[in-house]
Enzyme design. Structure first.
Site, mmCIF file in Angstrom:
data_model
loop_
_atom_site.group_PDB
_atom_site.id
_atom_site.type_symbol
_atom_site.label_atom_id
_atom_site.label_comp_id
_atom_site.label_asym_id
_atom_site.label_seq_id
_atom_site.Cartn_x
_atom_site.Cartn_y
_atom_site.Cartn_z
ATOM 1 N N CYS A 88 7.061 16.641 38.475
ATOM 2 C CA CYS A 88 8.457 16.735 38.038
ATOM 3 C C CYS A 88 8.950 15.500 37.291
ATOM 4 C CB CYS A 88 9.401 16.958 39.212
ATOM 5 S SG CYS A 88 8.936 18.325 40.224
ATOM 6 N N ARG A 147 5.697 16.304 32.412
ATOM 7 C CA ARG A 147 5.513 16.108 33.856
ATOM 8 C C ARG A 147 5.606 17.418 34.631
ATOM 9 N NH1 ARG A 147 6.179 10.649 35.222
ATOM 10 N NH2 ARG A 147 6.486 11.256 37.381
ATOM 11 N N TRP A 151 7.612 21.006 38.317
ATOM 12 C CA TRP A 151 6.226 21.468 38.449
ATOM 13 C C TRP A 151 6.082 21.915 39.888
ATOM 14 C CZ3 TRP A 151 1.796 20.768 41.249
ATOM 15 C CH2 TRP A 151 0.580 21.114 40.643
ATOM 16 N N ASN A 207 12.035 14.244 42.936
ATOM 17 C CA ASN A 207 10.606 14.320 42.640
ATOM 18 C C ASN A 207 9.866 13.767 43.853
ATOM 19 O OD1 ASN A 207 8.501 12.192 40.565
ATOM 20 N ND2 ASN A 207 8.002 14.108 41.520
ATOM 21 N N GLY A 208 9.018 14.577 44.461
ATOM 22 C CA GLY A 208 8.301 14.099 45.645
ATOM 23 C C GLY A 208 8.181 15.202 46.679
ATOM 24 N N GLU A 237 -16.333 14.242 31.083
ATOM 25 C CA GLU A 237 -15.012 14.195 30.460
ATOM 26 C C GLU A 237 -14.884 15.286 29.386
ATOM 27 O OE1 GLU A 237 -12.281 13.011 31.142
ATOM 28 O OE2 GLU A 237 -11.141 12.934 29.291
ATOM 29 N N LYS A 244 -12.010 18.158 29.512
ATOM 30 C CA LYS A 244 -11.043 18.428 28.430
ATOM 31 C C LYS A 244 -11.006 19.922 28.118
ATOM 32 C CE LYS A 244 -9.039 15.644 28.355
ATOM 33 N NZ LYS A 244 -9.171 14.527 29.219
ATOM 34 N N GLU A 272 -9.292 21.849 30.925
ATOM 35 C CA GLU A 272 -7.859 21.565 31.029
ATOM 36 C C GLU A 272 -7.029 22.358 30.039
ATOM 37 O OE1 GLU A 272 -6.932 17.042 32.368
ATOM 38 O OE2 GLU A 272 -8.040 17.221 30.523
ATOM 39 N N HIS A 284 -32.121 21.389 38.490
ATOM 40 C CA HIS A 284 -31.969 21.658 39.932
ATOM 41 C C HIS A 284 -30.893 22.693 40.196
ATOM 42 C CE1 HIS A 284 -34.731 18.434 40.760
ATOM 43 N NE2 HIS A 284 -33.988 17.590 40.064
ATOM 44 N N LYS A 324 0.956 15.762 33.977
ATOM 45 C CA LYS A 324 0.344 14.508 33.542
ATOM 46 C C LYS A 324 0.268 13.507 34.678
ATOM 47 C CE LYS A 324 -0.347 11.575 29.790
ATOM 48 N NZ LYS A 324 -1.730 12.030 29.662
HETATM 49 C C1 G6P Z 1 -3.656 14.216 36.219
HETATM 50 C C2 G6P Z 1 -3.711 14.299 34.706
HETATM 51 C C3 G6P Z 1 -5.050 13.769 34.208
HETATM 52 C C4 G6P Z 1 -5.294 12.363 34.728
HETATM 53 C C5 G6P Z 1 -5.188 12.292 36.256
HETATM 54 C C6 G6P Z 1 -5.178 10.860 36.748
HETATM 55 O O1 G6P Z 1 -4.546 15.120 36.772
HETATM 56 O O2 G6P Z 1 -3.524 15.632 34.273
HETATM 57 O O3 G6P Z 1 -5.061 13.743 32.786
HETATM 58 O O4 G6P Z 1 -6.557 11.926 34.324
HETATM 59 O O5 G6P Z 1 -3.958 12.885 36.681
HETATM 60 O O6 G6P Z 1 -4.035 10.211 36.263
HETATM 61 P P1 G6P Z 1 -3.862 8.668 36.091
HETATM 62 O O7 G6P Z 1 -2.450 8.509 35.578
HETATM 63 O O8 G6P Z 1 -4.039 8.062 37.450
HETATM 64 O O9 G6P Z 1 -4.867 8.194 35.123
#
Ligand code: G6P
Length: 620
Positions: free
Chosen positions: A5, A34, A81, A107-108, A492, A496, A499, A515, A615
């Protein structure tokens, strides 16, 4: 519950030429990354609370109910969120007390909300939503007695937060105080922005960046009472803190940095910003790198851990390889959500934890830090957000220079994390003598070429990657394979794609593919190889052949003129030479970022707002 949020509050003196509704809506739009399943705004006008909220994105809701005509001198806003409690109008913030006199955004997570809710219901309070948040306005209401002044609202908030268990950033308005906002935080982010016409508070700086870059950080359990020209900060004993002592930080980010700059999506803009972000990160004062390195150098072997979540964990893992190769130093990578179980009570005063986090606010990483600290470990961190929780909990930190990243899928912040880790490995090599000074200088010189290499690479290869993405977007499953330092690159690349394209993509250590994953391979199954010509090359070549023999469609990321893998591949992207292989993920990840971006576009998805993701994940 409302765990990621974005929240915002504005106290203005009405000098702005736009209504408070417009200002709050625009701030929320900047926080939308967010969370974006519902949103709402509350303002006070003519002794009445006005609330507009609904399910949907801010734009959708605005089209339906028009936020712009909300008037007043102050107001609060929220973009949600949801985890528990479906995203609908009733659960959307702001939430109110029984008499619609108090409005709250949060938020929390309030962990003890069932207990509090039942207690309040037994006292006659009537609840409208399923959220944990709603207990807050009711608790404040229950503590407000007699004639209401600013100090009595502060007192009621103070009593309320004493009853709350959990994490929160909260902004409150009270109908009888039409020029005041109150805010308080515990672990969840909240920053205050100051300009001459208004004072803002928000989950992060980008919310008010077009209005001001003057920022004041709020500490845990401080209550800020804010009007358009005054901030009073009290601790939870309601003792006033002298904010003259507190540093107002001027953030170097500009509003343009948080806009799309003519590109269709933040993600594409941020991929293109990598050369400048890396170049700025390479300018970090070498003494700072050495100081960071000293913490590692002074820690007895076997006692150094590195932790992170998501993309940052992939950077941490690549960092581990860099530290081994460049500085002959062992660090143990641990996913932050696993840290407590994995490490147990094995840390002590001699332990060191390196935390990597773009936002500096990820709850799992913060929990790992707190757990390590309790056992006496020192904490050093790499984050992109000054004043974030993680920087404040750290004994020392490096601040990466990516500027604000808005796209939910991390791109430029990944490459600056890798760059910082590359610098730290060289700093450590200087301290422990594992490289000669002239060798370090040569490494640094070649690192300095990387921004230009990436710039030229993107301008010459982006179209080719787009064409390849258009060939592959209809596949439902992908395997990404890499070895050594590019094993994290493969992880990674797969992350991506998952995601933003919602396609099943698995990142795997290429050696492990025989394996298990190889059983999935049938004709035209796409396997993406990250095959830099380091000491793992012969082995990865073997893996390419194994996959090819079983009919896989091979898309490889190779060094230019690698004829061998080129001829085995259905598609390939060539990366220029002259990159030090321990640092190769900084460049080899770029085609995979572009690939996922173009697959998402071709599938018709908005890469900036992937479903179910946020995010900044401020819940454990
Ligand atoms: C969320 C985001 C990711 C990010 C992860 C860790 O899952 O969607 O993109 O890598 O958090 O976030 P940070 O701010 O700790 O890098």
């Amino acid at each position: 519950m409302n765990v990621m949020c974005g929240i915002v509050g504005i106290a203005s003196n009405f000098m702005e030429d736009r209504s408070i509704g417009v200002l709050l809506k625009e701030a929320l739009l900047r926080l939308e990354y967010r969370g974006y399943d519902s949103a709402g705004i509350a303002t006070i006008y003519n002794n009445k609370l006005y609330i507009k909220k609904d399910k949907g994105t801010i734009k959708e809701i605005h089209r339906k109910i028009n936020f712009d005509d909300l008037l007043g001198n102050c107001g609060i806003g929220h973009t949600r969120w949801a985890t528990h409690g479906s995203p609908n109008l009733i659960n959307a913030h702001p939430h109110c007390d029984c008499n619609d006199r108090i409005a709250v955004v949060h938020n929390g997570i309030i962990e003890n909300f069932y207990e509090l809710k039942n207690k309040l219901i037994s006292k006659g309070h009537v609840f409208k939503s399923e959220t944990d948040t709603e207990v807050i306005p009711h608790l404040i209401e229950s503590h407000l007695k007699g004639r209401v002044r600013r100090s009595s609202v502060e007192e009621a908030i103070e009593k309320t937060i004493r009853e709350l268990k959990g994490t929160y950033a909260i902004v409150v308005i009270y109908v009888g105080l039409p020029d005041t906002i109150f805010c308080v935080r515990n672990e969840n982010p909240l920053v205050i922005g100051i300009n001459s016409n208004a004072i803002y508070c928000a989950s992060d700086i980008t919310a008010f960046l077009p209005m001001t870059n003057k920022v004041l950080m709020l500490n845990n359990n401080e209550i800020a009472t804010i009007t358009s020209n005054r901030i009073e900060i009290n601790n939870t004993n309601l003792e006033e803190t002298d904010i003259n002592d507190r540093k107002i930080v001027r953030i170097s980010w500009t509003p343009e940095m948080a806009q799309k700059g003519g590109r269709p999506h933040f993600m594409q803009k941020e991929i293109h910003e990598q050369p400048i972000a890396i170049s700025n990160t390479l300018k970090i004062d070498w003494n700072k790198i050495l100081k960071f390195g000293e913490y590692i150098h002074n820690t007895p072997p076997g006692n150094i851990y590195i932790t992170a979540a998501g993309t940052s964990y992939h950077a941490a893992l690549a960092g581990k390889y860099m530290f081994t190769k460049i500085a002959n130093t062992q660090i143990h990578p641990v996913i932050s959500s696993e840290f407590r179980e994995y490490i147990g009570n094995t840390l002590n005063n001699d332990s060191l934890l390196i935390a990597i986090s773009q936002s500096g606010e990820t709850a799992d990483t913060i929990n790992a830090i707190d757990f390590a600290k309790q056992q006496g470990a020192k904490i050093i961190s790499i984050t992109n957000v000054l004043g974030s929780n993680i920087t404040r909990k750290s004994d020392y930190f490096i601040y990466t220079q990516a500027g604000p990243e808005i796209g939910v899928a991390a791109t430029k912040t990944f490459s600056v994390q890798l760059t910082s880790l590359a610098l730290c490995s060289l700093g450590l090599a200087e301290l422990n003598g594992s490289l000669l000074n002239n060798e370090i200088l040569e490494f640094k010189n070649r690192l300095n070429n990387i921004p230009m290499i990436i710039k030229n690479f993107i301008s010459s290869k982006e179209e080719k990657v787009r064409i390849i993405a258009n060939k592959y977007y209809q596949n439902k499953n992908f395997l990404f394979l890499g070895r050594g330092v590019n094993y994290p690159t493969a992880l990674e690349g797969a992350l991506k794609l998952k995601e933003i394209s919602y396609l099943h993509a698995e990142g795997y250590a290429a050696g492990e593919s025989k394996h298990g994953p190889i059983a999935m391979i049938e004709k035209d199954y796409p396997v993406i190889f990250v095959a830099a010509p380091d000491e793992t090359y012969d082995k990865i070549l073997g893996n390419v052949m194994e996959m090819k023999a079983r009919g896989a469609k091979i898309f490889s990321i190779i060094q230019e003129n690698d004829q061998t893998i080129k001829t085995l591949s259905d598609d390939f992207i060539e990366i220029p030479r002259n990159i030090d292989l321990p640092f190769s993920p900084i460049v080899y990840i770029v085609p995979l970022q572009l690939f996922s971006y173009y697959v998402a576009i071709k599938c018709g998805y908005d890469p900036d707002k992937p479903r179910n993701l946020a995010k900044s994940v401020t819940v454990p």
